[in-house]
Design an enzyme around this catalytic site. Structure first.
Site, mmCIF file in Angstrom:
data_model
loop_
_atom_site.group_PDB
_atom_site.id
_atom_site.type_symbol
_atom_site.label_atom_id
_atom_site.label_comp_id
_atom_site.label_asym_id
_atom_site.label_seq_id
_atom_site.Cartn_x
_atom_site.Cartn_y
_atom_site.Cartn_z
ATOM 1 N N ASP A 26 0.849 -1.199 0.000
ATOM 2 C CA ASP A 26 0.000 0.000 0.000
ATOM 3 C C ASP A 26 0.881 1.244 0.000
ATOM 4 O OD1 ASP A 26 -2.154 -1.681 0.202
ATOM 5 O OD2 ASP A 26 -2.404 -1.384 2.371
HETATM 6 N N1 URA Z 1 -1.325 -5.830 3.975
HETATM 7 C C1 URA Z 1 -1.816 -4.576 3.935
HETATM 8 O O1 URA Z 1 -2.861 -4.303 4.495
HETATM 9 N N2 URA Z 1 -1.102 -3.630 3.269
HETATM 10 C C2 URA Z 1 0.075 -3.879 2.652
HETATM 11 O O2 URA Z 1 0.677 -2.974 2.063
HETATM 12 C C3 URA Z 1 0.565 -5.187 2.693
HETATM 13 C C4 URA Z 1 -0.140 -6.143 3.359
#
Ligand code: URA
Length: 252
Positions: free
Chosen positions: A102
């Protein structure tokens, strides 16, 4: 492409001649004599017939980046900077991401131009561990480890997450290891136990550990041993066509 087909695609080499050349030990793949016409040849392998190079090895690029917050795991975006902006301009057009994070998540991101190698790392069937350091807004509930081990129901996908391991470091900090990579998975798992993730940092992906000397935004090339460690994982496609361009790691 199969080695026998690569040979017989050359001017003047029939399939029968290709078989004969292989039998006579005149064909070398990455400097090793190869008799196996069924061997899968990737663009990253050199193929020679006697002293003639039939295919030059395309250079493979394998990088780890310590992703900072605020960068998108994408190759281009009209609005936000992407992780490619952190890499040398000459490499950017060739690279793809082996897994995503993310925009707010930090830590280990792997980039390469070798699609078969990145599949080893990211194919859902590979079920490789991904370890995250998680900081939460509320103290982590006692039952969270048990709930994560049993699986959390994800409504959108209508499925249970596969067993995950939670290791508490402090009331609001833990290491979580998951074996899949669904959209916002870690955040959704913590949401399911009444908590909120406010910091997420990936430390490990399969055999690759984020280099602790890499400052946020910095990258380095993977070592031969790291590249080979990914090849050494079970083939997620159970494919007989998997390239065997696994050279022994050079001593480091
Ligand atoms: N899980 C999440 O919620 N975000 C990420 O970036 C990776 C794993």
């Amino acid at each position: 492409m199969r080695l026998d087909r690569l040979l017989s695609n050359q001017n003047g080499i029939s399939r029968q001649t290709a078989r004969e050349l292989l039998r006579q030990g005149r064909v070398r793949v990455d400097d090793q004599i190869c008799h196996d016409g069924l061997r899968a040849i990737s663009p990253f392998m050199q193929v020679c017939l006697d002293e003639d190079c039939l295919q030059a090895a395309k250079p493979g690029h394998y990088l780890m980046l310590n992703k900072p917050a605020g960068y998108l795991s994408a190759t281009r975006d009209p609005q936000h900077p992407t992780v490619l902006d952190l890499l040398p301009a000459e490499l950017r057009p060739q690279l793809h991401l082996a897994g995503r994070l993310d925009r707010s998540t930090t830590g280990l991101l792997v980039l390469t131009n070798d699609g078969q190698w990145s599949r080893q790392l990211t194919a859902p069937s590979a079920k490789l561990p991904k370890r995250y350091r998680v900081t939460t807004s509320e103290p982590i509930a006692e039952e969270a480890a048990e709930r994560f081990a049993q699986g959390i129901y994800l409504e959108r996908e209508n499925l249970l997450t596969s067993p995950a391991e939670l290791h508490l470091l402090a009331p609001c900090e833990a290491l979580l290891t998951i074996y899949e990579g669904r959209h916002h998975q870690v955040k959704r798992m913590f949401h399911a136990v009444g908590n909120r993730v406010c910091g997420l940092h990936r430390e490990l992906m399969g055999p690759l550990l984020l280099d602790s000397s890499l400052a946020p935004g910095k990258y380095r090339l993977l070592s031969t041993a790291e590249i080979q460690a990914v090849w050494a994982q079970p083939d997620p496609d159970h494919s007989a066509q998997r390239p065997a361009h696994v050279r022994l790691p050079a001593p480091e």
